[in-house]
Design a protein around this motif. Structure first.
Motif, PDB file in Angstrom:
ATOM      1  N   MET A 133       0.670  -1.312   0.018  1.00  0.00           N
ATOM      2  CA  MET A 133       0.165  -0.054   0.140  1.00  0.00           C
ATOM      3  C   MET A 133       0.936   1.263   0.045  1.00  0.00           C
ATOM      4  O   MET A 133       0.396   2.332  -0.407  1.00  0.00           O
ATOM      5  CB  MET A 133      -0.746  -0.054   1.226  1.00  0.00           C
ATOM      6  N   GLN A 134       2.050   1.125   0.440  1.00  0.00           N
ATOM      7  CA  GLN A 134       2.945   2.436   0.593  1.00  0.00           C
ATOM      8  C   GLN A 134       3.123   2.831  -1.006  1.00  0.00           C
ATOM      9  O   GLN A 134       3.291   2.269  -1.946  1.00  0.00           O
ATOM     10  CB  GLN A 134       4.452   2.033   1.270  1.00  0.00           C
ATOM     11  N   PRO A 135       3.261   4.192  -0.929  1.00  0.00           N
ATOM     12  CA  PRO A 135       3.218   5.006  -2.277  1.00  0.00           C
ATOM     13  C   PRO A 135       4.465   4.578  -3.186  1.00  0.00           C
ATOM     14  O   PRO A 135       4.691   4.513  -4.126  1.00  0.00           O
ATOM     15  CB  PRO A 135       3.276   6.381  -1.924  1.00  0.00           C
ATOM     16  N   TRP A 136       5.566   4.213  -2.401  1.00  0.00           N
ATOM     17  CA  TRP A 136       6.888   3.789  -3.115  1.00  0.00           C
ATOM     18  C   TRP A 136       6.979   2.458  -3.519  1.00  0.00           C
ATOM     19  O   TRP A 136       8.003   2.051  -4.288  1.00  0.00           O
ATOM     20  CB  TRP A 136       8.195   4.192  -2.089  1.00  0.00           C
ATOM     21  N   ALA A 137       5.852   1.510  -2.932  1.00  0.00           N
ATOM     22  CA  ALA A 137       5.948   0.218  -3.481  1.00  0.00           C
ATOM     23  C   ALA A 137       5.804  -0.048  -4.959  1.00  0.00           C
ATOM     24  O   ALA A 137       4.914   0.867  -5.646  1.00  0.00           O
ATOM     25  CB  ALA A 137       4.810  -0.591  -2.855  1.00  0.00           C
ATOM     26  N   PRO A 138       6.662  -0.790  -5.696  1.00  0.00           N
ATOM     27  CA  PRO A 138       6.199  -0.936  -6.943  1.00  0.00           C
ATOM     28  C   PRO A 138       4.851  -1.634  -7.378  1.00  0.00           C
ATOM     29  O   PRO A 138       4.419  -2.283  -6.491  1.00  0.00           O
ATOM     30  CB  PRO A 138       7.427  -2.132  -7.497  1.00  0.00           C
ATOM     31  N   ARG A 139       4.377  -1.493  -8.417  1.00  0.00           N
ATOM     32  CA  ARG A 139       3.013  -1.648  -9.001  1.00  0.00           C
ATOM     33  C   ARG A 139       3.010  -3.276  -9.300  1.00  0.00           C
ATOM     34  O   ARG A 139       3.914  -3.760 -10.096  1.00  0.00           O
ATOM     35  CB  ARG A 139       2.410  -0.655  -9.831  1.00  0.00           C
ATOM     36  N   VAL A 140       2.013  -4.025  -8.941  1.00  0.00           N
ATOM     37  CA  VAL A 140       1.870  -5.337  -9.241  1.00  0.00           C
ATOM     38  C   VAL A 140       1.279  -5.242 -10.622  1.00  0.00           C
ATOM     39  O   VAL A 140       1.776  -6.213 -11.681  1.00  0.00           O
ATOM     40  CB  VAL A 140       1.082  -5.964  -8.541  1.00  0.00           C
ATOM     41  N   HIS A 141       0.374  -4.494 -10.910  1.00  0.00           N
ATOM     42  CA  HIS A 141      -0.014  -4.152 -12.517  1.00  0.00           C
ATOM     43  C   HIS A 141       0.397  -2.893 -12.883  1.00  0.00           C
ATOM     44  O   HIS A 141      -0.157  -1.828 -11.994  1.00  0.00           O
ATOM     45  CB  HIS A 141      -1.704  -4.417 -12.363  1.00  0.00           C
ATOM     46  N   PRO A 142       1.041  -2.537 -13.937  1.00  0.00           N
ATOM     47  CA  PRO A 142       1.311  -1.209 -14.321  1.00  0.00           C
ATOM     48  C   PRO A 142       0.471  -0.318 -14.447  1.00  0.00           C
ATOM     49  O   PRO A 142       0.389   1.010 -14.139  1.00  0.00           O
ATOM     50  CB  PRO A 142       2.252  -1.518 -15.595  1.00  0.00           C
ATOM     51  N   ASP A 143      -0.748  -0.903 -14.966  1.00  0.00           N
ATOM     52  CA  ASP A 143      -2.031   0.323 -15.256  1.00  0.00           C
ATOM     53  C   ASP A 143      -3.086   0.345 -14.043  1.00  0.00           C
ATOM     54  O   ASP A 143      -3.868   0.952 -14.254  1.00  0.00           O
ATOM     55  CB  ASP A 143      -2.742  -0.198 -16.316  1.00  0.00           C
ATOM     56  N   ARG A 144      -2.682  -0.170 -12.828  1.00  0.00           N
ATOM     57  CA  ARG A 144      -3.600   0.024 -11.654  1.00  0.00           C
ATOM     58  C   ARG A 144      -2.797   0.055 -10.328  1.00  0.00           C
ATOM     59  O   ARG A 144      -1.826  -0.710 -10.172  1.00  0.00           O
ATOM     60  CB  ARG A 144      -4.514  -0.971 -11.451  1.00  0.00           C
ATOM     61  N   ASP A 145      -3.107   1.169  -9.620  1.00  0.00           N
ATOM     62  CA  ASP A 145      -2.524   1.326  -8.270  1.00  0.00           C
ATOM     63  C   ASP A 145      -2.745  -0.121  -7.442  1.00  0.00           C
ATOM     64  O   ASP A 145      -3.610  -0.709  -7.541  1.00  0.00           O
ATOM     65  CB  ASP A 145      -3.274   2.247  -7.678  1.00  0.00           C
ATOM     66  N   ASN A 146      -1.795  -0.364  -6.672  1.00  0.00           N
ATOM     67  CA  ASN A 146      -1.898  -1.414  -5.816  1.00  0.00           C
ATOM     68  C   ASN A 146      -3.215  -1.592  -4.834  1.00  0.00           C
ATOM     69  O   ASN A 146      -3.825  -2.632  -4.499  1.00  0.00           O
ATOM     70  CB  ASN A 146      -0.673  -1.542  -4.718  1.00  0.00           C
ATOM     71  N   VAL A 147      -3.538  -0.361  -4.563  1.00  0.00           N
ATOM     72  CA  VAL A 147      -4.726  -0.463  -3.542  1.00  0.00           C
ATOM     73  C   VAL A 147      -5.917  -0.338  -4.579  1.00  0.00           C
ATOM     74  O   VAL A 147      -6.222   0.686  -5.419  1.00  0.00           O
ATOM     75  CB  VAL A 147      -4.787   0.920  -2.757  1.00  0.00           C
ATOM     76  N   ILE A 148      -6.416  -1.455  -4.999  1.00  0.00           N
ATOM     77  CA  ILE A 148      -7.510  -1.792  -5.883  1.00  0.00           C
ATOM     78  C   ILE A 148      -8.763  -1.035  -5.586  1.00  0.00           C
ATOM     79  O   ILE A 148      -9.642  -0.423  -6.590  1.00  0.00           O
ATOM     80  CB  ILE A 148      -7.927  -3.241  -6.215  1.00  0.00           C
ATOM     81  N   TYR A 149      -9.029  -0.778  -4.357  1.00  0.00           N
ATOM     82  CA  TYR A 149     -10.249  -0.383  -3.741  1.00  0.00           C
ATOM     83  C   TYR A 149     -10.201   0.351  -2.653  1.00  0.00           C
ATOM     84  O   TYR A 149      -9.490  -0.528  -1.511  1.00  0.00           O
ATOM     85  CB  TYR A 149     -11.434  -1.362  -3.996  1.00  0.00           C
ATOM     86  N   HIS A 150     -11.137   1.193  -2.253  1.00  0.00           N
ATOM     87  CA  HIS A 150     -11.097   1.654  -0.815  1.00  0.00           C
ATOM     88  C   HIS A 150     -12.273   2.186  -0.919  1.00  0.00           C
ATOM     89  O   HIS A 150     -13.120   3.180  -1.584  1.00  0.00           O
ATOM     90  CB  HIS A 150      -9.977   2.895  -0.637  1.00  0.00           C
ATOM     91  N   LEU A 151     -13.057   1.924   0.284  1.00  0.00           N
ATOM     92  CA  LEU A 151     -14.372   2.402   0.677  1.00  0.00           C
ATOM     93  C   LEU A 151     -14.349   2.855   2.274  1.00  0.00           C
ATOM     94  O   LEU A 151     -14.305   2.240   3.156  1.00  0.00           O
ATOM     95  CB  LEU A 151     -15.574   1.331   0.566  1.00  0.00           C
ATOM     96  N   PRO A 152     -14.668   4.259   2.230  1.00  0.00           N
ATOM     97  CA  PRO A 152     -14.988   4.771   3.647  1.00  0.00           C
ATOM     98  C   PRO A 152     -16.367   4.699   3.995  1.00  0.00           C
ATOM     99  O   PRO A 152     -17.061   4.910   2.816  1.00  0.00           O
ATOM    100  CB  PRO A 152     -14.480   6.199   3.319  1.00  0.00           C
ATOM    101  N   ILE A 153     -16.657   4.458   5.052  1.00  0.00           N
ATOM    102  CA  ILE A 153     -18.009   4.709   5.471  1.00  0.00           C
ATOM    103  C   ILE A 153     -18.005   5.683   6.637  1.00  0.00           C
ATOM    104  O   ILE A 153     -17.267   5.479   7.684  1.00  0.00           O
ATOM    105  CB  ILE A 153     -18.756   3.270   6.167  1.00  0.00           C
ATOM    106  N   ARG A 154     -18.877   6.651   6.599  1.00  0.00           N
ATOM    107  CA  ARG A 154     -18.999   7.825   7.604  1.00  0.00           C
ATOM    108  C   ARG A 154     -20.327   8.037   8.031  1.00  0.00           C
ATOM    109  O   ARG A 154     -21.133   8.314   7.440  1.00  0.00           O
ATOM    110  CB  ARG A 154     -18.169   9.037   7.023  1.00  0.00           C
ATOM    111  N   LYS A 155     -20.346   7.971   9.411  1.00  0.00           N
ATOM    112  CA  LYS A 155     -21.713   8.242  10.036  1.00  0.00           C
ATOM    113  C   LYS A 155     -21.567   9.019  11.442  1.00  0.00           C
ATOM    114  O   LYS A 155     -20.587   8.565  12.071  1.00  0.00           O
ATOM    115  CB  LYS A 155     -22.467   6.877  10.211  1.00  0.00           C
TER     116      LYS A 155
END
Lengths: 427, 334
Positions: A133-155
């Motif tokens: 997840m770190q910004p300096w980590a190499p990408r597993v897939h060149p065309d997509r960030d390693n963080v594939i998905y992030h969902l925040p829930i706020r209430k």
């Protein structure tokens, strides 16, 4: 005699008990050939060269297919088609199939696969989702960030919620990589029929989706592809991604002969998805009288090298992270992360099976600190009809949670008069 | 005494269906034959969990014929319509609804013809049960299903129905997570009793009580089977199973090293079926496939805590972890 609510004999009981049920491994055709995959021994490697010449000299070997033999799109996946059918330049996990041998017997196919010479250059592998997840980590897939998905829930406001709490419990929970361990390892047979249509018999969870994936890989129209699921020996989510469907399709179309693949248990472990291991940081607050005030949770799921259902699984984890309780102030963040581990996907509960370890342990810890019974703290916060979830959804009908609590507690011989504040069982 | 017993409980909720606005659709067709029997066609794969049986029950109930008169053809893209995945605890609910809609449509065609034979002014005045169609409130006036179906066909009626059911789901907001992602939700409570050996660290699960709100049980034995199987899978997750990796490679890819529970590891399970009647479900049914396994892990974890006072936060709970936690706890007390 009513039919709903009774237990008539299962429609498949006789055939399964007598052994007459046809599973895909039981399907055979004259002239059928057998496939064997060559998989990457490395979690991450560059594929320098694939030498098929020795394999093709093995008696009975008819073909060795590599990425360049794919007539259509070399990608598959239920959300993103990020998994190659046959890896071309790079192997991203030990799931990756690098070459596919077709031969007249299973033994010849295995012997051929052993003779396929793949030259790899092993590359550093990302094996820790937090590092990935770190910004300096190499990408597993060149065309997509390693963080594939992030969902925040706020209430509500969690700071205010924790300020109002008399007791706060913080813990980090970890679940493991799991296999579905279905009874029947993967099996599939493909055959081009008298119309020139491709027919595939396969243990799967969704024949129509398989048709979409196979059509895309072959570059064929969907009306010329028929997928049939004979008897299926368990699935639990492990048969949602392509495993053998696209491989037997390639073999049958390439050789114009019926093609079969049946995996051993050992290879089955390598071929299909796994359950997402999750790291779950939880902070839960409650008042002295046992009412929940706030939840802060961070959930990180390791998707491995391919996304499969990762966004949907981590979304489901986030949405269920509160447990079945009314919590006025909630801050949840769920992340799905690429690594070079074996890929993870759907498995019974689909992201909602991991968070209960966290939220139900937290409930018992809070109960213990407050000196109240685990039943009581759950009773005080449990969803009733009309309650609102952390996503703002009103639970309008069939909310049977407290009925299940009462029935289970009675069966355990617990004294409900003591456990329910005020002693009232009916609301 | 090195063996200590404890009891733990766990509750859950579970949103069924694909969720988050994903098109969650199931289509089914039915054809009533001249002899009153019927063929249902659905793409739904029965992976062993029993959906074909449940769909046959729903068709028989809706058509008003015996269960044995219904054949369910499944999982063939050339001959069956798309019913969506067998996943997300959705086939009883989504495909059950689709089958019920298809059967209602075909039955109403049959009833439209039958009411003219029986002299009834509306199909609302007809009821079918166990292969006999009769006048509501005046059951003496009746006709058998085979006779009605054969005569309807000769009169040019075609007793075919199709149903498409779409599960309601609304995507959540990407910034706040707010929305109505799933419907319906399943609920339940499981209580586990365990015995922990404080010398070896071994955990034995002695008993499970499992109360599940399934809306309505279409097939009671099927629900009980799902609950027992779900607990077996959850027990494996809690105590035994883990895929071990070395440099991203799976090292225990066989059942000699990847341990799953056997019948000898299984405790006595007491399934309790709670029926709340979900108004959008077929005959009130929701699902139970995945829910059955969801609360099992924390029920065991909490029972271990109740027995020996250690809180294990990392799965699976091996004897080594129990012993290490017990030693740590002893150290703290000294």
């Amino acid at each position: 005699m009513p039919i709903i609510g009774t237990s008539p004999p299962r429609v498949d009981a006789r055939s399964k008990v007598t052994g007459q049920a046809i599973y895909p491994a039981d399907v055979n055709f004259p002239g059928m050939i057998y496939g064997q995959a060559v998989r990457s021994p490395y979690a991450h490697a560059r594929i320098i060269n694939i030498d098929t010449s020795a394999a093709l000299e093995v008696p009975g070997v008819l073909c060795v297919l590599t990425a360049r033999d794919i007539p259509g799109h070399n990608g598959q996946g239920v959300v993103y088609q990020d998994m190659p059918v046959l890896a071309r330049d790079e192997a991203r996990s030990v799931n990756d199939v690098v070459a596919l041998v077709g031969a007249t017997t299973p033994a010849a196919a295995r012997a051929g696969a052993a003779k396929v010479k793949v030259t790899y250059e092993e590359l550093p592998a990302l094996l820790d989702p937090i590092a990935a997840m770190q910004p300096w980590a190499p990408r597993v897939h060149p065309d997509r960030d390693n963080v594939i998905y992030h969902l925040p829930i706020r209430k509500g406001n969690v700071e205010a919620g924790f300020a109002a709490a008399d007791v706060i419990v913080e813990n980090t929970y970890r679940t493991q990589l799991l296999d579905h361990a279905f009874l029947q390892p993967e099996a599939a047979v493909a055959r081009v029929d008298e119309r020139g249509h491709l027919v595939i018999y396969v243990a799967t969870q969704y024949v129509h989706w398989d048709r979409t994936e196979v059509a895309r890989v072959l570059g064929w129209n969907q009306d010329r592809i028929r997928i049939v699921a004979p008897a299926v020996g368990g699935a639990f989510g492990g048969r949602e991604d392509m495993t053998l469907q696209t491989l037997v399709a390639l073999l049958a179309v390439h050789t114009s002969r019926p093609a079969k693949m049946v995996l051993t248990r050992e290879e089955s472990f390598l071929a299909h998805s796994k359950r997402h291991p999750m790291i779950m940081r939880y902070k839960t607050g409650a008042t002295r009288d046992g009412k929940l005030t706030a939840l802060e949770a961070e959930i990180i799921g390791d998707s491995g090298a391919y996304s499969s259902w990762a966004p949907n699984v981590l979304r489901k984890a986030a949405i269920h992270a509160t447990g079945p309780y009314v919590i006025p102030n909630v801050k949840i963040d769920a992340y799905a992360v690429y690594t070079n581990n074996p890929f993870t996907g759907a498995m019974r509960g689909f992201g909602a099976t991991q968070p209960p370890l966290a939220y139900e342990s937290q409930m018992d810890e809070l109960a213990s600190r407050l000196g109240i019974h685990p039943f009581t703290i759950r009773w005080l916060n449990a969803f009733r009809q009309g309650d609102i979830t952390a996503t703002g959804q009103v639970l309008e009908s069939s909310v049977g949670l407290i009925d299940t609590m009462l029935q289970a507690a009675r069966a355990a011989g617990w004294s409900l008069e003591e456990l329910i504040p005020g002693g009232k069982q009916d609301e | 005494m090195s063996k200590k017993r404890g009891i733990g409980m766990a509750c859950f909720f579970y949103g069924t269906g694909y969720g988050n606005g994903f098109p969650d659709v199931s289509t089914a067709t039915v054809e009533i034959h001249d002899d009153g029997t019927a063929t249902v066609r659905t793409g739904a794969v029965d992976c062993g969990q029993g959906s074909s049986t449940v769909l046959a029950q729903i068709a028989a109930e809706e058509l008003g014929v015996p269960y044995e008169w219904v054949t369910v053809i499944t999982a063939d893209t050339d001959t069956t319509p798309d019913a969506g995945t067998t996943a997300a605890t959705r086939q009883t609910y989504a495909s059950g609804n689709a089958v019920q809609m298809a059967c209602r449509e075909a039955r109403e065609v049959l009833f439209e013809y039958t009411r003219t034979i029986l002299g009834v002014n509306t199909i609302a005045g007809l009821v079918a049960r166990e292969g006999i169609i009769y006048v509501k409130g005046y059951p003496k006036k009746q006709i058998t299903y085979p006779e009605a179906a054969a005569r309807a066909r000769l009169a040019g009626c075609r007793l075919v129905g199709q149903g498409t059911f779409v599960t309601h789901t609304t995507a959540v907001d990407r910034e706040t997570g707010q929305g109505a992602p799933y419907w319906p939700y399943a609920f339940g409570t499981q209580i586990a009793e365990v015995e922990v050996d404080t010398e070896t660290g071994q955990v034995r699960v002695l008993r499970f009580i499992a109360a599940h709100d399934v809306g309505r049980a279409v097939n009671r034995k099927g629900v009980e089977g799902q609950i027992e199987g779900g607990i077996a899978q959850g027990l494996g997750m809690a105590l035994l199973e883990k895929v071990h990796l070395q440099h991203g490679r799976i090292v225990n890819n066989s059942f000699s090293t990847y341990l799953i529970p056997t019948t000898l590891d299984m405790p006595e399970v007491q399934p309790l079926i709670v029926e709340t009647y979900e108004p959008t479900g077929p005959y009130g049914a929701k699902g139970v496939g995945e829910p059955a396994t969801i609360p099992t892990v924390p029920a065991i974890i909490n029972a271990i805590y109740n027995a020996v006072g250690v809180r294990i936060t990392e799965l699976p709970v091996t004897p080594e972890k129990i012993l290490a936690a017990l030693r740590e706890k002893e150290g703290e007390q000294k």
